[in-house]
Design an enzyme around this catalytic site. Structure first.
Site, short mmCIF file in Angstrom:
data_model
loop_
_atom_site.label_atom_id
_atom_site.label_comp_id
_atom_site.label_asym_id
_atom_site.label_seq_id
_atom_site.Cartn_x
_atom_site.Cartn_y
_atom_site.Cartn_z
N SER A 1 0.81 -1.22 0.00
CA SER A 1 0.00 0.00 0.00
C SER A 1 0.84 1.27 0.00
O SER A 1 0.47 2.26 -0.64
CB SER A 1 -0.94 0.01 1.21
OG SER A 1 -1.77 -1.12 1.18
N HIS B 1 0.48 4.54 4.57
CA HIS B 1 -0.24 5.15 3.46
C HIS B 1 0.16 6.61 3.28
O HIS B 1 0.45 7.05 2.16
CB HIS B 1 -1.74 5.04 3.68
CG HIS B 1 -2.28 3.66 3.50
ND1 HIS B 1 -3.63 3.39 3.36
CD2 HIS B 1 -1.67 2.45 3.44
CE1 HIS B 1 -3.82 2.09 3.22
NE2 HIS B 1 -2.63 1.50 3.28
#
Length: 196
Positions: free
Chosen positions: A127, A178
């Site tokens: 991610s 993230h």
């Protein structure tokens, strides 16, 4: 830009780096998911990002978590995102710069997670690298408009907002991974996009 019309063979031909990344993370997932395979648990235990082990000098764990996934859904979502948003950047940047951007953003995210999370924190997944790709796109949207049109800019920003919202409301997500993946992509974008 983000609509995929290629067949399987032409996709591999035109986007070899994206294809290779998906192949590697799929093989690793299958290998670690089936614990009867040789060295399955050792591979997983030595590949995930565990801050305590990084502190003891196992610095490869700043890279390897990018290719490990905890569930089929996790692997599928990250692979699907890479299939949608990776090819255009691989074409714009070229193979080498795409690899630098993808791995670089993931490593920046993993370093941030190491520095800012507790020593007993562990993580895995691509991610941070995926958000890094969005960071490069966001840079293009605002500072390299010659590389992306307005309709694709709107798609990028919409998907990014959805991704950020999901980051904060989904359980078990590495929020720092993230956010710093996105920041990593923004930081890497200027040199990667120079002379493009």
């Amino acid at each position: 830009m983000f609509v995929r019309t290629e067949n399987f063979k032409s996709f591999i031909h035109y986007y070899p780096v994206v294809s290779l990344i998906i192949l590697i993370q799929t093989i690793i997932f299958i290998w670690t998911a089936f614990t009867f395979l040789p060295y399955s648990s050792e591979l997983l235990n030595n590949g995930i990002g565990t801050n305590l082990y990084i502190a003891y000098g196992e610095y490869w764990r700043l890279v390897t978590p990018i290719f490990f996934h905890g569930s089929f859904g996790h692997l599928f979502f990250n692979s699907f995102s890479l299939i949608l948003f990776g090819p255009a950047l691989e074409q714009i940047l070229g193979k080498t710069r795409f690899i630098i951007g993808y791995l670089g953003a993931g490593i920046i995210a993993n370093v941030a997670v190491y520095l800012l999370e507790a020593l007993n924190y562990s993580h895995l997944g691509a991610s941070g690298s995926i958000f890094g790709l969005f960071g490069i796109y966001v840079y293009m949207v605002y500072l390299r408009k010659d590389l992306i049109d307005s309709s694709n800019s709107q798609i990028v920003l919409t998907i990014l907002v959805i991704g950020l919202v999901m980051t904060f409301i989904s359980p078990g997500v590495s929020i720092l991974g993230h956010i710093f993946g996105l920041i990593g992509g923004l930081l890497l974008a200027p040199p990667l996009l120079s002379k493009r």
